[in-house]
Design a protein around this motif. Structure first.
Motif, PDB file in Angstrom:
ATOM      1  N   UNK A  42     -93.396  54.619  -4.735  1.00 28.44           N
ATOM      2  CA  UNK A  42     -91.989  54.472  -4.429  1.00 28.44           C
ATOM      3  C   UNK A  42     -91.584  53.420  -3.430  1.00 28.44           C
ATOM      4  N   UNK A  43     -92.534  52.789  -2.743  1.00 24.73           N
ATOM      5  CA  UNK A  43     -92.143  51.747  -1.798  1.00 24.73           C
ATOM      6  C   UNK A  43     -91.768  50.471  -2.568  1.00 24.73           C
ATOM      7  N   UNK A  44     -91.080  49.511  -1.964  1.00 24.28           N
ATOM      8  CA  UNK A  44     -90.790  48.251  -2.637  1.00 24.28           C
ATOM      9  C   UNK A  44     -91.844  47.189  -2.324  1.00 24.28           C
ATOM     10  N   UNK A  45     -92.035  46.243  -3.223  1.00 28.61           N
ATOM     11  CA  UNK A  45     -92.872  45.087  -2.913  1.00 28.61           C
ATOM     12  C   UNK A  45     -94.359  45.350  -2.941  1.00 28.61           C
ATOM     13  N   UNK A  46     -95.033  44.964  -1.853  1.00 25.43           N
ATOM     14  CA  UNK A  46     -96.493  44.936  -1.780  1.00 25.43           C
ATOM     15  C   UNK A  46     -97.021  45.947  -0.768  1.00 25.43           C
ATOM     16  N   UNK A  47     -98.210  46.464  -1.061  1.00 23.94           N
ATOM     17  CA  UNK A  47     -98.766  47.521  -0.216  1.00 23.94           C
ATOM     18  C   UNK A  47     -98.956  47.067   1.224  1.00 23.94           C
ATOM     19  N   UNK A  48     -99.504  45.877   1.435  1.00 20.79           N
ATOM     20  CA  UNK A  48     -99.797  45.479   2.820  1.00 20.79           C
ATOM     21  C   UNK A  48     -98.515  45.308   3.630  1.00 20.79           C
ATOM     22  N   UNK A  49     -97.420  44.918   2.969  1.00 25.29           N
ATOM     23  CA  UNK A  49     -96.139  44.804   3.672  1.00 25.29           C
ATOM     24  C   UNK A  49     -95.593  46.185   4.030  1.00 25.29           C
ATOM     25  N   UNK A  50     -95.711  47.115   3.080  1.00 25.40           N
ATOM     26  CA  UNK A  50     -95.267  48.487   3.330  1.00 25.40           C
ATOM     27  C   UNK A  50     -96.051  49.105   4.475  1.00 25.40           C
ATOM     28  N   UNK A  51     -97.357  48.916   4.484  1.00 21.83           N
ATOM     29  CA  UNK A  51     -98.182  49.492   5.544  1.00 21.83           C
ATOM     30  C   UNK A  51     -97.815  48.899   6.913  1.00 21.83           C
ATOM     31  N   UNK A  52     -97.564  47.601   6.949  1.00 18.62           N
ATOM     32  CA  UNK A  52     -97.197  46.957   8.213  1.00 18.62           C
ATOM     33  C   UNK A  52     -95.875  47.518   8.739  1.00 18.62           C
ATOM     34  N   UNK A  53     -94.918  47.743   7.846  1.00 17.57           N
ATOM     35  CA  UNK A  53     -93.623  48.288   8.253  1.00 17.57           C
ATOM     36  C   UNK A  53     -93.763  49.717   8.753  1.00 17.57           C
ATOM     37  N   UNK A  54     -94.575  50.527   8.068  1.00 16.22           N
ATOM     38  CA  UNK A  54     -94.783  51.911   8.511  1.00 16.22           C
ATOM     39  C   UNK A  54     -95.535  51.967   9.835  1.00 16.22           C
ATOM     40  N   UNK A  55     -96.472  51.063  10.037  1.00 16.64           N
ATOM     41  CA  UNK A  55     -97.194  51.019  11.309  1.00 16.64           C
ATOM     42  C   UNK A  55     -96.223  50.733  12.450  1.00 16.64           C
ATOM     43  N   UNK A  56     -95.285  49.821  12.210  1.00 13.48           N
ATOM     44  CA  UNK A  56     -94.291  49.477  13.229  1.00 13.48           C
ATOM     45  C   UNK A  56     -93.392  50.670  13.550  1.00 13.48           C
ATOM     46  N   UNK A  57     -93.013  51.433  12.536  1.00 17.38           N
ATOM     47  CA  UNK A  57     -92.103  52.563  12.724  1.00 17.38           C
ATOM     48  C   UNK A  57     -92.819  53.773  13.323  1.00 17.38           C
ATOM     49  N   UNK A  58     -94.018  54.071  12.832  1.00 16.11           N
ATOM     50  CA  UNK A  58     -94.706  55.304  13.227  1.00 16.11           C
ATOM     51  C   UNK A  58     -95.579  55.156  14.468  1.00 16.11           C
TER      52      UNK A  58
END
Length: 464
Positions: A42-58
């Motif tokens: 369900x995330x948009x785009x690419x996995x490594x971008x999603x992971x980087x964004x979640x790392x920043x938030x969490x």
């Protein structure tokens, strides 16, 4: 657990066990587990971008906790039991190279990748789904690029070979491994560098593991063998056999003789190389996407797609080929099982999923109804300004200009920006809440796609 049949090997057009008995592998890919594709979870785009964004938030602690829980829950003993209950005997594990390799320290193979795979290994084909620089132009190579730069840098190719040597060394003595699928859906614009790399990686793997079969995809997303000139020893050659009639943009499948002829001809074109060289055939990916409750005529649409799948399976059964359906588990597009709409993950992200669908960001099964008026003028403008003969220079050619525009604008730029909005839904979540979100993918909490699973059971000769 049944006893191992020993190392599988290629014998003419067959795959046989250590006793020389013929084995037909029928399986499914685990999907968004060790390689998380956007439409699957369900995330948009690419996995490594999603992971980087979640790392920043969490933050690091919560980020690690959430993904540890997610990976634990996604495939368990309950999933393996269900897998067997529908008659499947092989699991294809798509892997992201980032679990094994850090781009900033590429010479060191990380142990985390082996730990993840070891949770699942039974009768398994290990599939490397992403590569540094991207082995194809698609979102699922997790490169964040619209070019497959893997083919432009010998260093990247050597790094990938070294990674496979370490994987083969680790699993060399494991007879539950049915073999290695060194590269998913390669797309080499020059049609010859892929064969060079296959020879390189085959030789390197054989030096540390002389036993396991290599399952080698054709070029241009596993659909083109025109550049293949030789057959490597103890190798099975792989097609991917998706039918446009199984997607929203394709014609609806009615089961007409003309449509069946289209399916057969498409399949025959892809397997011509294997027939000529008398080697086994593996269809590593196929399967329709399915409409969701609430969509107009969704039951009728899904029945048509089940019928399409049944016709494809009848072709494969007639030829006694090996296959692996795409895919086992997701949030509702294709999975044999899928996250319950009432689960914590699905309820939390429902507004985002609706927005992403409206924007038509995921290439897989998207509907352009709400954005056609946005992109059509852009495409028309480019067509008007760029002579057609130059438009056709862009590989993959079958995408057309439209496909390349969508890849850059929708699947990269817009999707990357939306990644931060996806991550924002996790902001402020406690450990307990993150655990509940991850547990949405536990087998016990998922729903089964009965129409699909009954077809698989029927193919295996299993009566409920």
């Amino acid at each position: 657990m049944p006893p191992s049949r020993g190392y599988l090997r290629v014998k003419g057009t067959d795959v046989v066990d250590e006793q020389g008995e013929r084995v037909i592998l029928k399986g499914a890919a685990t999907g968004g587990h060790t390689n998380m594709e956007n439409f699957i979870t369900g995330y948009p785009g690419h996995e490594h971008e999603m992971r980087a964004a979640l790392l920043e938030v969490l933050g690091k602690e919560k980020y690690d906790y959430f993904f540890d829980r997610f990976l634990d829950y996604f495939f368990t003993a309950a999933d393996a039991k269900f897998f067997a209950s529908v008659g499947l005997n092989c699991i294809r594990i798509p892997m992201n190279h980032r679990y094994f390799m850090d781009d900033m320290n590429p010479s060191v193979i990380k142990p985390e990748g082996f730990k993840l795979v070891d949770r699942i290994v039974d009768l398994t084909i290990l599939d490397m789904h992403t590569f540094p620089g991207g082995q194809n132009q698609g979102w699922h190579s997790d490169s964040g690029l619209h070019r497959a730069t893997f083919w432009e840098h010998k260093d990247l190719q050597d790094r990938a070979t070294n990674m496979w040597v370490e994987i083969a060394k680790y699993y060399a003595g494991n007879t539950w491994i049915a073999g290695y699928n060194p590269m998913n859906e390669p797309a080499d614009p020059e049609h010859q560098r892929l064969q060079v790399w296959y020879r390189q990686v085959e030789k390197a793997i054989r030096e540390v593991d002389p036993h396991h079969i290599l399952w080698l995809d054709g070029n241009t997303y596993s659909m083109d063998f025109t550049g293949f000139k030789e057959v490597l020893p103890n190798c099975v050659y792989a097609i991917h056999d998706y039918a446009t009639m199984g997607f929203p943009a394709g014609d609806r499948y009615t089961g007409s003789s003309e449509q069946k002829d289209v399916l057969r001809k498409s399949y025959e074109r892809k397997v011509e190389f294997m027939r000529e060289h008398k080697v086994p055939i593996w269809n590593g990916e196929f399967g329709p996407v399915y409409a969701s409750p609430g969509e107009e005529n969704y039951e009728q649409i899904n029945q048509q797609r089940y019928n399409l799948l049944g016709e494809q399976l009848s072709i494969y059964k007639q030829d006694q080929i090996h296959w692996s359906i795409w895919l086992y588990k997701d949030i509702g597009f294709q999975g044999m099982v899928y996250a319950n709409p009432d689960s914590a993950y699905m309820k939390l992200l429902k507004p985002f999923f609706e927005k992403k669908k409206r924007l038509g960001l995921d290439k897989w099964g998207r509907d352009d109804t709400h954005v056609k008026h946005v992109y059509d003028p852009l495409i028309a403008h480019i067509k008007e300004e760029i002579p057609e003969k130059f438009q056709r220079r862009r590989y993959p050619h079958h995408w057309g200009l439209e496909g390349h525009v969508h890849r850059v604008v929708r699947e990269m730029l817009v999707s990357e920006l939306l990644t931060y909005e996806y991550a924002s839904y996790f902001e402020g979540k406690s450990m307990e809440e993150l655990d509940e979100l991850a547990a949405s993918f536990k087998f016990e909490n998922c729903l089964k796609r009965d129409g699909l699973n009954k077809i698989l059971q029927a193919d295996a000769g299993i009566n409920e």
